[in-house]
Design an enzyme around this catalytic site. Structure first.
Site, PDB file in Angstrom:
ATOM      1  N   HIS A  53       0.845  -1.195   0.000  1.00  0.00           N
ATOM      2  CA  HIS A  53       0.000   0.000   0.000  1.00  0.00           C
ATOM      3  C   HIS A  53       0.876   1.239   0.000  1.00  0.00           C
ATOM      4  O   HIS A  53       2.101   1.140   0.044  1.00  0.00           O
ATOM      5  CB  HIS A  53      -1.010   0.005   1.154  1.00  0.00           C
ATOM      6  CG  HIS A  53      -0.418   0.075   2.533  1.00  0.00           C
ATOM      7  ND1 HIS A  53       0.387  -0.896   3.060  1.00  0.00           N
ATOM      8  CD2 HIS A  53      -0.530   1.023   3.512  1.00  0.00           C
ATOM      9  CE1 HIS A  53       0.738  -0.567   4.300  1.00  0.00           C
ATOM     10  NE2 HIS A  53       0.203   0.601   4.595  1.00  0.00           N
ATOM     11  N   HIS A  55       1.271   3.922   2.044  1.00  0.00           N
ATOM     12  CA  HIS A  55       1.690   4.713   3.206  1.00  0.00           C
ATOM     13  C   HIS A  55       3.199   4.944   3.222  1.00  0.00           C
ATOM     14  O   HIS A  55       3.972   4.076   2.826  1.00  0.00           O
ATOM     15  CB  HIS A  55       1.236   4.037   4.508  1.00  0.00           C
ATOM     16  CG  HIS A  55      -0.220   4.253   4.801  1.00  0.00           C
ATOM     17  ND1 HIS A  55      -0.947   3.450   5.648  1.00  0.00           N
ATOM     18  CD2 HIS A  55      -1.086   5.209   4.351  1.00  0.00           C
ATOM     19  CE1 HIS A  55      -2.200   3.894   5.720  1.00  0.00           C
ATOM     20  NE2 HIS A  55      -2.305   4.952   4.947  1.00  0.00           N
ATOM     21  N   ASP A  57       5.466   4.879   5.352  1.00  0.00           N
ATOM     22  CA  ASP A  57       6.383   3.953   6.037  1.00  0.00           C
ATOM     23  C   ASP A  57       6.535   2.631   5.284  1.00  0.00           C
ATOM     24  O   ASP A  57       7.192   1.714   5.770  1.00  0.00           O
ATOM     25  CB  ASP A  57       5.924   3.715   7.488  1.00  0.00           C
ATOM     26  CG  ASP A  57       4.538   3.099   7.582  1.00  0.00           C
ATOM     27  OD1 ASP A  57       3.631   3.570   6.876  1.00  0.00           O
ATOM     28  OD2 ASP A  57       4.371   2.150   8.364  1.00  0.00           O
ATOM     29  N   HIS A  58       5.942   2.540   4.089  1.00  0.00           N
ATOM     30  CA  HIS A  58       6.133   1.360   3.230  1.00  0.00           C
ATOM     31  C   HIS A  58       6.805   1.723   1.915  1.00  0.00           C
ATOM     32  O   HIS A  58       7.515   0.909   1.344  1.00  0.00           O
ATOM     33  CB  HIS A  58       4.784   0.664   2.986  1.00  0.00           C
ATOM     34  CG  HIS A  58       4.171   0.177   4.266  1.00  0.00           C
ATOM     35  ND1 HIS A  58       4.088  -1.142   4.605  1.00  0.00           N
ATOM     36  CD2 HIS A  58       3.672   0.869   5.332  1.00  0.00           C
ATOM     37  CE1 HIS A  58       3.551  -1.260   5.818  1.00  0.00           C
ATOM     38  NE2 HIS A  58       3.291  -0.045   6.269  1.00  0.00           N
ATOM     39  N   HIS A 114      -7.609  -1.247   5.400  1.00  0.00           N
ATOM     40  CA  HIS A 114      -6.594  -0.311   5.912  1.00  0.00           C
ATOM     41  C   HIS A 114      -6.485   0.872   4.946  1.00  0.00           C
ATOM     42  O   HIS A 114      -6.523   2.027   5.360  1.00  0.00           O
ATOM     43  CB  HIS A 114      -5.270  -1.050   6.061  1.00  0.00           C
ATOM     44  CG  HIS A 114      -4.130  -0.214   6.558  1.00  0.00           C
ATOM     45  ND1 HIS A 114      -4.105   0.331   7.822  1.00  0.00           N
ATOM     46  CD2 HIS A 114      -2.971   0.161   5.968  1.00  0.00           C
ATOM     47  CE1 HIS A 114      -2.969   1.005   7.986  1.00  0.00           C
ATOM     48  NE2 HIS A 114      -2.271   0.928   6.875  1.00  0.00           N
ATOM     49  N   ASP A 131      -0.250  -4.001   5.990  1.00  0.00           N
ATOM     50  CA  ASP A 131      -0.918  -3.542   7.208  1.00  0.00           C
ATOM     51  C   ASP A 131      -2.367  -4.021   7.255  1.00  0.00           C
ATOM     52  O   ASP A 131      -3.197  -3.454   7.965  1.00  0.00           O
ATOM     53  CB  ASP A 131      -0.887  -2.009   7.307  1.00  0.00           C
ATOM     54  CG  ASP A 131       0.509  -1.486   7.597  1.00  0.00           C
ATOM     55  OD1 ASP A 131       1.441  -2.294   7.720  1.00  0.00           O
ATOM     56  OD2 ASP A 131       0.659  -0.250   7.678  1.00  0.00           O
ATOM     57  N   HIS A 169       4.372  -4.822  10.265  1.00  0.00           N
ATOM     58  CA  HIS A 169       4.864  -4.190  11.501  1.00  0.00           C
ATOM     59  C   HIS A 169       5.033  -5.233  12.605  1.00  0.00           C
ATOM     60  O   HIS A 169       4.289  -6.218  12.664  1.00  0.00           O
ATOM     61  CB  HIS A 169       3.869  -3.139  12.025  1.00  0.00           C
ATOM     62  CG  HIS A 169       3.799  -1.903  11.200  1.00  0.00           C
ATOM     63  ND1 HIS A 169       4.538  -0.775  11.477  1.00  0.00           N
ATOM     64  CD2 HIS A 169       3.069  -1.615  10.086  1.00  0.00           C
ATOM     65  CE1 HIS A 169       4.256   0.167  10.578  1.00  0.00           C
ATOM     66  NE2 HIS A 169       3.375  -0.323   9.724  1.00  0.00           N
TER      67      HIS A 169
HETATM   68 ZN    ZN Z   1       2.590   0.594   8.005  1.00  0.00          ZN
HETATM   69 FE    FE Z   2      -0.147   1.467   6.570  1.00  0.00          FE
END
Ligand code: ZN
Ligand code: FE
Length: 247
Positions: A53, A55, A57-58, A114, A131, A169
């Site tokens: 996805h 986001h 942090d990915h 998500h 996630d 995570h």
């Molecule tokens: Zn994440």
């Molecule tokens: Fe995420």
């Protein structure tokens, strides 16, 4: 016997990127940042990035990795391609698509909840769940409804029981503690928590889990697995997710 080699790469505070290798191909799942990925690559050249996805942090390592390895394909969902929110995306997948990579077939599951574009990549007894599904848990509903998220979780948990689930995570200990406080006494969950705490004390990852383990201990789907088609399933999932949001 799987010919895939999978290595979790701890990134940022509690993210996992993954190195996926066959004898002649190398992919990276969710490169949060470039430096730890480059170190894990150890001189090998990746040919694809698989994004679950959009986001930050990915996707944070995409630009630097594409600059370093100009041949890289960047995989993601058709939804995220249309919204142009995965940098450098070159391939766009929908639910049920299949891609060939390194002599393997990669099955694509679209798992909204998500985010609208969330994907799970499935190949050779392994699934990368981003996630959507965590060890003992699930992601927050940023762009989806409880109905969508629950359907996505149940689709993942319909994979064969021995399937390895590699998640985005390291939240497993917190999720299992929540499950016991919220759901009450549950021997399998208590044992899994002990195992997860031991791994973390040794600074080892709890990823991957398995479909069987999640079916037995994931509090978010416990009622839905018993009665998947009633309003109780959605109500129970929604209540657990709301309680975890403030736990
Ligand atoms: Zn994440
Ligand atoms: Fe995420």
């Amino acid at each position: 016997m799987s010919t895939l080699r999978i290595t979790p790469i701890p990134c940022l505070k509690d993210n996992y990127a993954y190195l996926v290798e066959t004898p002649d191909a190398c992919a990276v799942v969710d490169p949060s940042e470039a430096a730890p990925v480059i170190e894990a690559l150890g001189g090998r050249q990746p040919n694809a990035l698989w994004l679950t996805h959009h986001h930050w942090d990915h996707v944070g390592g995409i630009e630097a990795l594409c600059a370093r390895y100009p041949e890289l394909e960047v995989w993601g969902s058709a939804v995220d391609a249309q919204l142009r929110r995965i940098p450098k995306q070159t391939r766009a997948f929908e639910h049920g698509d299949q891609a060939r990579w390194g002599g393997h077939t990669i099955d694509i599951l679209h798992t909204p909840g998500h985010t609208k574009g969330a994907l799970v990549y499935v190949t050779d007894g392994h699934a990368f769940t981003g996630d959507t599904l965590f060890g003992g848990g699930c992601g927050r509903l940023f762009e989806g409804t409880p109905e969508e998220m629950l359907a996505s979780l149940l689709a993942i948990l319909a994979l064969p029981p021995e399937t390895h689930l590699w998640f985005g995570h390291e939240y497993t200990v917190a999720n299992l503690r929540f499950a016991l406080s919220y759901g009450g006494h549950h021997p399998e969950t208590a044992q899994r928590l002990k195992d997860a705490e031991a791994l973390r004390q040794s600074q080892l990852p709890t990823t991957p889990s398995t479909v069987a383990s999640e079916r037995a201990t994931n509090i978010f789907v416990r009622d839905a697995l018993k009665r998947p088609h009633g309003p109780e399933a959605i109500a129970s999932f929604t209540a657990a997710r709301l309680a975890k949001n403030v736990a």
